[in-house]
Design a protein around this motif. Sequence first.
Motif, PDB file in Angstrom:
ATOM      1  N   HIS A 200       0.822  -1.205   0.000  1.00 18.79           N
ATOM      2  CA  HIS A 200       0.000   0.000   0.000  1.00 18.79           C
ATOM      3  C   HIS A 200       0.863   1.265   0.000  1.00 18.79           C
ATOM      4  O   HIS A 200       0.535   2.245  -0.663  1.00 18.79           O
ATOM      5  N   LYS A 205      -2.204  -2.434  -5.106  1.00 20.53           N
ATOM      6  CA  LYS A 205      -3.350  -3.150  -4.541  1.00 20.53           C
ATOM      7  C   LYS A 205      -2.912  -4.568  -4.169  1.00 20.53           C
ATOM      8  O   LYS A 205      -2.063  -5.166  -4.846  1.00 20.53           O
ATOM      9  N   ASP A 226      -6.935  -5.681  -0.012  1.00 24.06           N
ATOM     10  CA  ASP A 226      -7.937  -5.130  -0.940  1.00 24.06           C
ATOM     11  C   ASP A 226      -8.852  -6.201  -1.541  1.00 24.06           C
ATOM     12  O   ASP A 226     -10.072  -6.049  -1.558  1.00 24.06           O
TER      13      ASP A 226
END
Length: 240
Positions: A200, A205, A226
């Motif tokens: 991150h 992602k 995610d």
Amino acid sequence: QGDILRRAVREGRIEAFLQPIVNVQTGGVMAYEVLGRIRDGDSVVPAEEFAEVAEDLGLAQELDREVFRRGLAHYALIVKSQPEIKLFFNLFPSSFKDIEWVRGIPELVRSSGVPCECVVLEITEREALPNLTQVGLVIEELRANNISVALDDFGSGFSSFMYLKYLAIDYVKIEGSFIRQIVADERDRIMVEHINSMAHQFGLKTVAEFVEDEVTAKIIAEIGVDYAQGYYYGHPALPK
């Protein structure tokens, strides 16, 4: 096995199954991983069971091409009900070594009527390690054509974190062995927290693989991963 594989390719018995990749927070399907399968009578065999044979016989690229073709053909069926959908594709290491073939992927995608921004190419450290500079250039070229790139099995080797620095990627797929034991082993949770946090911070992602039960799904949601895939969300299958 070699004869079975050759015959399957010749007789068009290579199929592309789809496994959902979901948004961890909403539970909505954001993508499908396209997985090669070989139909043998009533049974279906995962292509990875033939991986070494395919590489040895020089059939890996032919298998990849066929799985790509069939996976892209599924897009038209899915996009009507899921307009934002993406397709994740794996390549055999020997296919990825054929740089010209990889560079031709955007054209292959476009000619099948699929927008390049809907395709994500997965690579592993095994593909990246031997020639990092060349792989980096090819990835940049793919991304210039709007094809995204995922680093698969992240954390499986000591070099994983180095790739975040040297390769322009979009997704990090967290090695499944950390996810499988995350409920029972606090050390795995710590590893996943660090991988997720670092990814991150790099603006990437994250995708958790092998999520197989509700407790695991809950933990990765708490960590802030995610996306996720695994039997908890759906088995690989042909699109309906």
